[in-house]
Design a protein around this motif. Sequence first.
Motif, PDB file in Angstrom:
ATOM      1  N   UNK A 110       1.275   3.625   1.866  1.00  8.63           N
ATOM      2  CA  UNK A 110       1.853   4.049   3.145  1.00  8.63           C
ATOM      3  C   UNK A 110       2.911   3.063   3.671  1.00  8.63           C
ATOM      4  N   UNK A 111       3.266   2.053   2.879  1.00  5.18           N
ATOM      5  CA  UNK A 111       4.295   1.093   3.326  1.00  5.18           C
ATOM      6  C   UNK A 111       5.584   1.857   3.636  1.00  5.18           C
ATOM      7  N   UNK A 112       6.029   1.831   4.893  1.00  5.79           N
ATOM      8  CA  UNK A 112       7.122   2.743   5.260  1.00  5.79           C
ATOM      9  C   UNK A 112       8.529   2.183   5.002  1.00  5.79           C
ATOM     10  N   UNK A 113       8.732   1.601   3.827  1.00  2.00           N
ATOM     11  CA  UNK A 113      10.060   1.064   3.504  1.00  2.00           C
ATOM     12  C   UNK A 113      10.504   1.534   2.122  1.00  2.00           C
TER      13      UNK A 113
ATOM     14  N   UNK B 189       0.831  -1.197   0.000  1.00  2.00           N
ATOM     15  CA  UNK B 189       0.000   0.000   0.000  1.00  2.00           C
ATOM     16  C   UNK B 189       0.871   1.255   0.000  1.00  2.00           C
TER      17      UNK B 189
ATOM     18  N   UNK C 135       9.710   5.223  -1.391  1.00  2.00           N
ATOM     19  CA  UNK C 135       9.029   4.157  -0.650  1.00  2.00           C
ATOM     20  C   UNK C 135       8.345   3.226  -1.658  1.00  2.00           C
ATOM     21  N   UNK C 136       8.396   1.935  -1.359  1.00  2.00           N
ATOM     22  CA  UNK C 136       7.979   0.929  -2.354  1.00  2.00           C
ATOM     23  C   UNK C 136       6.500   1.045  -2.723  1.00  2.00           C
TER      24      UNK C 136
END
Lengths: 259, 248
Positions: free
Chosen positions: B92-95, B90, B139-140
């Motif tokens: 918002x994925x924090x990576x 998604x 971010x991915x």
Amino acid sequence: MVFASIACSILGVIISRMNLSSIGFTMSHAAFAGAAIGMFLEINPQMTAIFFSVAVAALIGPVSDKAKMAADATLGVLFAMSMAVAIFLVSYMQYSGRGLSAGSLLFGNVISLYREDIYALAAVSALTIIFVLTFYKEITSIMFNMKIAEASGVRVKLIYYILLFIVAISVSLTLNIVGGLLIFVLLVTPASIASQFCFNVRSMFIAAPLVALSISAFGVWAGFEYTLPIAPLVALLLTSVFGVSVLVSFKRRINYKKY
Amino acid sequence: MSIIELEGIYTAYEGGDKPVIRGLSLSVNPGEYVVIGGPNSAGKTTLLESINGLVRITHGTASVCGLDLRRYGNEVRRKVGYVIQNFYFDPFTPFTVEEVVMMGRYGKMGLLNRPTRSDREAATEAIRLLGIEDLASKTIGTLSGGQQQKTMIAHNIAKEPEVLMLDEPFSNLDFNAREYLQGVFKSVAKKGTPVLLVSHAFDGLPDIRIHLVVMNKGRITYDGVCDAGEVESIIRKESGGGLRSSSF
């Protein structure tokens, strides 16, 4: 309150990313049920709260694995069981004239803590921080995607079970302070606030405890200053800040320039 | 010596009333480029997940990278790169891409060990190989499906695996990207790492001898070596007299 905020908010970053937010209310109600058992049996309720929470935490992973259910569904089943045990015992004691009020368990009591409670909470905060620092790469990998982490050879189950254990301990020790119903707020809301502003997980691990700490400190001060119930006040403050942060978050803003 | 040696294996999912893979035997040598084809529900993904120890083998013997798969599943997963079929991250994925690629090495590093300089170099090299240097700090979840796909391939290449398995790696990619990635996989195979590819898209296969495995209903119906140009026609023939339209 300081130590409870740190421990719960750091764990909250992990569990909210793993879609395990319901672990907050399941564990808090397991602690609530454990404390009710302690009161019923007239033994130290904090010890029984810890024991019952750890027992429930120990069930979540294996039951989910065995039943091939999402952990969230298992948490729902265990939540209902814990709540039923707690209400059953509290009601029974009231009917039988033993006069137990669930108020202190539900809403906590910040001002009547013993020195030992504070030491235990400090130890839990330290344990949480050590856990995250020691297994940072495994934890972040699991937070990213459990299946991909497992396919990479990360020991997913080991870390997952340790995480559940630490959540269980933290929640049961925090029960005395903020109460069973409001621990959920400390577990979920600071992490949710941090997620509105942080682009990477490292900053979330720093921002969430800072948010929890500052709002809790303000809540404690305001509670003493204006003679207000501290735990619900802190919960309301955190929820209000979350509401504002959703409105002002810049993460969803579209940032392009028209050339 | 074969790096993957499966002998009469059966696998079944819990609750399933019949095995998904039945009496399958397969041998893969270092440096081979293996294409696994066949209709839907043939057991191709289950085969990859069995080789990676994610699905339990109920009968038969299986050795991967010299390890007994039924006893050392986690150790095998540390040595095998596996790009899974479906993933969604998604927004918002924090990576970041850089972090995700580095994560490919986490299992290999073992518990308690921190990334070293060589880990960082391997991740940087994988990012360069996939041509996603300009995405490294993004971010991915904000990337397109194709860019996420490339990131996940880099995640597995950074691991410097002894076997590289890819399940439908071209599903989100245009023709140029597919051709580029085939070149990447060819270079991986040339270095001695066998590449196992489950795909329904055979354009742009590298011009080398292909170890083709065709599966149908949990069994291997063809296991042989052919040229890249023959792959599609053999799969059509071996998939039971022409594939249904839903299979491709």
